[in-house]
Design an enzyme around this catalytic site. Structure first.
Site, PDB file in Angstrom:
ATOM      1  N   TYR A 142       0.822  -1.216   0.000  1.00 52.96           N
ATOM      2  CA  TYR A 142       0.000   0.000   0.000  1.00 52.96           C
ATOM      3  C   TYR A 142       0.857   1.268   0.000  1.00 52.96           C
ATOM      4  CZ  TYR A 142      -3.995  -3.002   1.172  1.00 52.96           C
ATOM      5  OH  TYR A 142      -4.977  -3.969   1.161  1.00 52.96           O
ATOM      6  N   LYS A 190       3.999 -15.234   3.378  1.00 51.97           N
ATOM      7  CA  LYS A 190       4.037 -16.030   2.146  1.00 51.97           C
ATOM      8  C   LYS A 190       5.496 -16.232   1.776  1.00 51.97           C
ATOM      9  CE  LYS A 190       1.863 -18.156  -1.239  1.00 51.97           C
ATOM     10  NZ  LYS A 190       1.216 -19.458  -0.981  1.00 51.97           N
ATOM     11  N   ASP A 222      -2.394 -18.268   2.545  1.00 55.07           N
ATOM     12  CA  ASP A 222      -3.499 -19.025   1.952  1.00 55.07           C
ATOM     13  C   ASP A 222      -4.007 -20.089   2.920  1.00 55.07           C
ATOM     14  OD1 ASP A 222      -0.987 -20.104   1.615  1.00 55.07           O
ATOM     15  OD2 ASP A 222      -1.320 -20.845  -0.419  1.00 55.07           O
ATOM     16  N   ASP A 246      -5.367  -6.910   5.886  1.00 54.16           N
ATOM     17  CA  ASP A 246      -6.574  -6.274   5.368  1.00 54.16           C
ATOM     18  C   ASP A 246      -7.582  -7.338   4.945  1.00 54.16           C
ATOM     19  OD1 ASP A 246      -8.391  -4.469   4.389  1.00 54.16           O
ATOM     20  OD2 ASP A 246      -7.128  -3.709   2.781  1.00 54.16           O
ATOM     21  N   ASP A 250     -11.108  -8.974   7.305  1.00 53.97           N
ATOM     22  CA  ASP A 250     -12.461  -8.900   6.757  1.00 53.97           C
ATOM     23  C   ASP A 250     -13.088 -10.291   6.709  1.00 53.97           C
ATOM     24  OD1 ASP A 250     -12.348  -6.200   6.496  1.00 53.97           O
ATOM     25  OD2 ASP A 250     -12.850  -6.156   4.369  1.00 53.97           O
TER      26      ASP A 250
END
Length: 346
Positions: A142, A190, A222, A246, A250
């Site tokens: 970001y 990851k 994942d 993020d 959610d």
């Protein structure tokens, strides 16, 4: 005690839900004899429309001069539907995080007994689920540079960047939280693909040696996404980088039965910010139907994290639980066709 708060309602449903959280804050301050001083500031699309800047300097000065920030939401269809917009509401949120040094977002994921049946997961999977997601806020893709598009518009690129310092401070914070809870920490990355994740894992393994009492596990993002819906009760404290956090938070929010139920605290170098994790829901703006409970629960976190007032935070949560038990709720979690307005729930 004197509580000095910056109130940033933002866009969409932000003004409506923040208004209810502010009323709750006033009521708690009156009950416990605290002096509340607050001032509102512009942020997001409303700030762009007013002064051309999603996070004006005046708003930043207000935040810096306050003990805490009660924040609503930002985002507007006007800007979402205009890919060519040079200034966007979300830039205000990123700038605020950067300038206030808000490097950690704390998101508790807890279930409410009266809402368990609203979750898409089986009750036996989520009953008593209680964990914390700690998301790094000021680094990663970001904020990475360079970022942009080719002149012909056929190629776009973003850069994911993390420094050792950024990783160390968020991972240490996560270990400190783990020590205070069940002494279990899950570090999500990851590392089998991304260089930044390999640095995350390297630094985390070094810090892990300083906390021998904490059971530490490493999990690819994942796999973590799958495990959150398969076995959410296996987690206690989870820490991860900005974009992974993020997305995962959610996903985790659905466990509670509604995205409108999860509060968060963004903490760091300067003033901490307390906000719901949901967006601005512009389609509902002005209709008095939005769920204010995540924002009200964020006010509970504000009393606890910013001021150390644990009884005040506990009282707010008890009131929310009572509201849920009596089914005084907005339409997103209502049953039998009976729902209440935002202001009525507040």
């Amino acid at each position: 005690m004197k509580l000095k708060i910056a109130v940033l309602p933002g866009d969409g449903i932000g003004p409506e839900i923040v208004a209810q959280a502010l009323e709750v804050t006033k009521a708690v301050c009156e009950k416990f004899g605290h002096e509340l001083v607050y001032e509102e500031g512009l942020v997001g699309a409303s700030a762009i429309d007013a002064v051309g800047d999603p996070y004006p300097q005046k708003t930043h000065e207000l935040c810096m001069a306050s003990d805490a920030v009660l924040f609503g939401a930002i985002g507007s269809l006007k800007y979402d539907n205009d890919p060519s917009a040079k200034v966007r509401p979300e830039q205000g949120l990123l700038t605020m995080r950067k300038q206030l040094g808000l490097y950690a977002n704390i998101r508790p994921v807890t279930t409410f007994p009266s809402l368990i049946h609203k979750s898409p997961l089986r009750p036996d999977l989520i009953e008593n689920a209680d964990f914390i997601c700690i998301r790094e806020l000021t680094g990663g893709i970001y904020f990475g540079r360079p970022q942009g598009r080719s002149e012909d518009g056929q190629v776009a690129y973003d850069t994911c960047v993390y420094s050792r310092e950024e990783i160390e401070r968020i991972v240490r914070l996560a270990f400190d939280y783990a020590v205070k809870r069940k002494k279990k920490l899950t570090i999500v990355d990851k590392a089998n693909v991304l260089a930044t994740s390999r640095l995350w894992r390297q630094v985390s393994q070094e810090i892990e040696k300083e906390y021998p009492e904490v059971e530490t596990e490493y999990m690819f993002v994942d796999n973590a996404a799958m495990q959150i819906v398969q076995w959410p009760k296996r987690f206690d404290v989870m820490v991860t980088e900005n974009m992974f956090g993020d997305i995962l938070t959610d996903e985790a929010s659905v466990i509670t039965g509604s995205l409108g139920m999860l509060p968060s605290a963004s903490i760091g170098i300067h003033t901490s910010v307390f906000e719901p994790i949901h967006g601005s829901y512009p389609q509902a703006a002005g209709k008095n139907i939005a769920n204010p409970l995540a924002t009200i629960l964020s006010a509970a976190l504000m009393f606890e994290y910013a001021f150390g007032l644990m009884d005040e935070g506990k009282l707010i949560r008890e009131a929310v639980n009572e509201s849920l038990a009596q089914k005084v709720v907005t339409e997103d979690i209502a049953e039998d066709g009976k729902s209440y307005k935002t202001s009525e729930v507040g």
